[in-house]
Scaffold this motif. Structure first.
Motif, short mmCIF file in Angstrom:
data_model
loop_
_atom_site.label_atom_id
_atom_site.label_comp_id
_atom_site.label_asym_id
_atom_site.label_seq_id
_atom_site.Cartn_x
_atom_site.Cartn_y
_atom_site.Cartn_z
N SER A 194 51.04 32.47 41.36
CA SER A 194 49.85 33.16 41.22
C SER A 194 49.65 33.94 39.77
N THR A 195 50.52 34.34 39.19
CA THR A 195 50.15 35.01 37.86
C THR A 195 49.43 34.10 36.98
N PHE A 219 47.65 46.06 41.23
CA PHE A 219 48.70 45.67 40.52
C PHE A 219 48.53 45.41 39.06
N THR A 221 49.90 44.32 36.48
CA THR A 221 49.78 42.87 35.59
C THR A 221 48.54 42.19 35.95
N ASP A 304 44.29 37.93 46.85
CA ASP A 304 45.77 37.51 46.31
C ASP A 304 46.57 38.30 47.55
N PRO A 306 50.09 37.29 48.50
CA PRO A 306 51.69 37.08 48.56
C PRO A 306 52.42 37.66 49.56
N SER A 354 51.13 32.08 47.75
CA SER A 354 52.53 32.18 46.87
C SER A 354 53.49 31.93 47.67
N LYS A 357 57.41 35.52 47.54
CA LYS A 357 58.06 36.48 48.39
C LYS A 357 58.51 35.73 49.67
N ARG A 364 57.96 28.92 41.02
CA ARG A 364 56.66 29.22 40.09
C ARG A 364 55.89 27.98 40.77
N MET B 1 51.19 36.89 43.60
CA MET B 1 51.21 37.47 42.47
C MET B 1 52.76 38.09 41.86
N SER B 2 52.92 37.80 41.01
CA SER B 2 54.46 37.87 40.64
C SER B 2 54.60 39.40 39.87
N PRO B 3 55.56 40.41 40.34
CA PRO B 3 55.60 41.53 39.33
C PRO B 3 56.62 41.14 38.31
N PRO B 4 56.57 41.83 37.20
CA PRO B 4 57.25 41.63 36.26
C PRO B 4 58.90 41.73 36.62
#
Lengths: 537, 537
Positions: A194-195, A219, A221, A304, A306, A354, A357, A364, B1-4
């Motif tokens: 999802s990024t 979020f 990012t 979004d 997740p 996603s 999680k 990915r 959505m991915s956290p860093p």
């Protein structure tokens, strides 16, 4: 540099339509097998596929999505279908030998087979998996040998940007079972996480200079992805259920193009369940109200999600055991708050899905669900960027989800996760009630996700009298916590529009990562830090 | 959505520098073990890493790359380091409990182990692999159990955008062994495949309205990636060795900003070995001449090199067996034409590396090599897009390349591939000599890659007298070939600048995909089509 994948086989829309007349009602868990029996998996390397091959006939009787041409970006509008793919139409010719594509021969893939040991539902613990797990094997030529519907020959070569037919089938069925969209022409397309799909979504819709709507805490990012494209965040106030519809309406109704130097926003980015960072979950009525405002202002919604399947059992106070798990798949599915996708009559929702999680962030692989016209633009972009999600990831997910578990086993897994997260969340809340000074710290029990959002009444901090700022006091508390041996995230890191001064102060703590005893100890330390900062003991 | 991803461990630059004084000379195959013994693999989930941890000390004694700030795009310049990663500095604190990141717990990854069966060098055939292949296992906690340097706990979680330390080590060592760059501050960063890294490279350097330099016939997806960004191709003439340095100099020297409506190009996209579609390979002197022109005009070079290790044995005429394989690793490495990276004194080269043609396109893992300042910008973009290449792919590649084969075994594999492609190419060339009418069809034997580029003297086509155009005749030949049962690609599909009319006519045929007997039959059919089109029999 990858050449476009070849097309060996293509679905026949007529076959899809024929079936529409013979069966009715949405796809259910029981209906999957019957439905699958009627639709052969396309053969060959990189076959073209689409969700239409796997949706139930009932889908096709619904109205179509509205058109969204007016909000497609100039970049996205300029995307043409790949030149090389035009040759693919000939690949179905009987006896044709292709010297056309640039696909390597499977002999040159140095893997004979791959095995995976996975849990047998409902025995999901690591120890159970080690003792009684199932071993699944993927060989190189399992498809032609009749051993499986997916194999290394296919997954290790180039694939379509939609993702493999095998996994598109699974996520399409899953989407219909869980969300059953109200319009006909929705499509799923796999993503490289999802990024990546959020970045591509921004480029699909936005021009330099645009604003998008976000929650006031978002979020970071997601916002940092938009900024270098020249796309800024217009933030909307939240409460314990997240985004406030009235505040959204107000921002849009009072948008001053001249003052902002930008056209009125047409895109909302929201995390409806277990929002990052606030942990807030929009209830059913809240979602309906937001959707209504979106219709009023012709706002397109990117949800979004997740944390959708990290919706938990209700929290009933300290040291109270959680309710027993949902008694049936049906109960479980009914316990989930309806997604924006599921209430979307206009096709104005793009859902970012996603596996990060619920299975593994390292895959990915995720997927999007949206109206066909949007997904088609997304695919055109993928062909010139991510190309296709990792085939190695795809076969691991396929073996696990489809061949290993099936939809029922996956729901068992999700119910199991729900209970695990419930326990983790309860451990953290119990510790908060035990250790945090409630005269300065307050919170709402999160109903979904990974995050606990703790409000700190910073105005009570002694340094306020010395004229210290919000930022200085937040930093002092953060550093004091680090000194006590606990790392939490500062709320200010998540402020979507840095031009708006913060009035409240928050810290985000995740209950996803550390084991229970560490969560307890960590909150205890945070309590010590707060008490010492606020001179409470 | 991915956290860093979190940072658990960081390399100590001082350690790198200490080592620089104790050893000299570039990393060699023999030197890898000694070097590895001195540098521990960073521990924990998503540890920070960089090529500096794995380069030989000799690298650090070289001059630094020039600065390229003047050609970084405004989008790329606007990228900030991730807010959330600023917290990572505290993760090294002893005893600290992190409630900071959004990483799931490894208990929630439903895989107990994964096994892979791979060839044991030099027994690379599918049958040998099936009979005598080696089985490698990746368990969930192999690192903490001392069984491996990489495991499922790490690869299935979020990772750094550089890629995992385990695979960055391998590609860094491989890069130094093969290319040994002439400047000190080069870095490798894993990518989600070269289609993705080329897109990100364009966004790193180009503004809307810019021109890039390409070969006159170019990989059409590469050009189609640029166009929607508003970036056009200025095409440079080629001969049998590809890009012509004088033609490049001429385009740049005579660039008319007003007439073009664009600043002078500063970026060259080239496929130096086995170019797609022409199969042309730039010789050593050609590369040096191109590099010199690049220096003269301050041109930055992107070398897209998926076919570098598909350099073949010389073709010595029909039905002549190929030379025996290189007798040693050293002979093999010396047989390779130097890359632009290896002659780059200024740090003006970004090399796109790929596993797609030598291991598996489905991995969607490649890497870039460039000056640190460029790689740093690339990483900032990755953090907001691809996040990290698939961890599932990374562990499969690690198990195969590092734990299974090591550098020597990988070179054995590449030598084996060289011979396989040599045989495939020879089969095609033999068939061409046998079946194609040489009065209208001509070609140069490709020295690398997957593609054979056949020139057709279209002016001899009877339809020219009827006033048919180049496009019409090309289509007629293409369709005639399809009717005979062979699919080839039309040269016009690869014209980089569609505004420049084609004078010659070409067809591209790949020898990578079909088995030998099919290649022979396919060329026979193409010969029949040509003869019938040109009324030769």
């Amino acid at each position: 540099m990858s050449p476009p994948a070849a097309v060996e086989n293509q679905s026949q829309p007529s076959e899809v339509l024929d079936m529409a007349s013979s069966v009715s009602g949405p796809l259910t868990l029981d209906g999957v097998k019957a439905r699958r029996a009627k639709m052969k998996m396309p053969a060959g390397v990189a076959p073209v596929c689409s969700s239409d091959m796997y949706k139930s006939p009932a889908c096709f009787t619904k109205p179509k999505a509205k058109r969204w041409d007016h909000i497609i970006s100039s970049e996205s509008k300029a995307r043409q279908a790949s030149t090389l793919k035009t040759a693919a139409q000939y690949l179905g010719n009987p006896g044709l030998i292709s010297l056309g594509g640039g696909l390597p021969s499977p002999e040159t893939f140095p893997f004979d087979n791959l095995t995976l040991k996975i849990p047998t539902p409902p025995h999901f613990t690591e120890q159970e998996t080690s003792e009684s797990g199932k071993v699944l094997t993927a060989g190189k030529y399992d498809i032609r040998n009749g051993k499986s519907e997916y194999d290394l020959e296919v997954c290790l070569n180039y694939g379509q940007s939609t993702g493999s037919a095998q996994l598109v089938r699974f996520v399409t069925e899953h989407t219909e079972i869980v969300h059953n969209p109200l319009y006909s022409d929705w499509q799923c397309c796999l993503t490289a996480g999802s990024t990546s799909s959020w970045e591509m979504t921004l480029r699909l819709f936005c021009e330099r200079g645009d604003y998008i709507i976000t929650e006031e805490y978002s979020f970071s990012t997601a916002v940092e992805t938009a900024l270098p494209m020249g796309v800024r965040a217009a933030a909307v106030k939240m409460d314990e259920q997240g985004l406030l519809p009235d505040a959204l309406d107000e921002v849009l109704s009072n948008w001053d193009e001249a003052a902002r130097g930008a056209r009125k926003p047409f895109l909302l980015y929201t995390v409806p369940s277990g929002q990052n960072p606030t942990g807030a979950t929009q209830g059913t009525e809240r979602r309906k109200a937001i959707y209504k405002v979106a219709q009023k202002h012709d706002l397109y919604i990117v949800e979004d999600e997740p944390y959708y399947f990290l919706q938990m059992q209700p929290y009933k106070g300290a040291n109270t055991p959680p309710d027993s798990p949902p008694a049936s798949y049906d109960d479980f599915l009914k316990s989930l708050i309806p997604s924006f996708l599921s209430i979307d009559v206009d096709g104005r929702v793009l859902r970012l899905e996603s596996f990060s999680k619920v299975i593994s962030p390292g895959s990915r692989v995720g997927w999007i669900v949206a109206a066909e016209q949007i997904v088609e633009r997304y695919i055109r972009h993928s062909e010139c960027s991510t190309q296709n999600p990792s085939g190695m990831s795809q076969i691991m997910l396929y073996k696990l989800l489809d061949e290993g578990w099936g939809h029922e086993g996956y729901l068992d897994w999700l119910i199991n996760l729900r209970m695990q997260y419930t326990n983790r969340r309860n451990t953290m809340l119990d510790a908060c009630e035990k250790y945090l000074p409630t005269n300065v710290a307050s919170w709402n029990p999160p109903a979904a996700g990974m995050f606990h959002w703790i409000r700190v009444d910073w105005k009570q901090h002694p340094a306020v009298l010395e004229g210290k700022t919000h930022a200085e006091i937040e930093e002092a508390i953060f550093k004091s916590a680090v000194n006590e041996g606990v790392l939490v995230s500062r709320g200010s890191w998540f402020v979507a529009d840095k031009a708006v001064p913060e009035t409240d102060m928050f810290f985000r703590a995740t209950f996803a990562a550390a084991p229970g005893d560490k969560i307890n100890e960590a909150i205890k330390r945070f309590g010590i830090a707060l008490k010492s900062q606020f001179k409470l003991e």
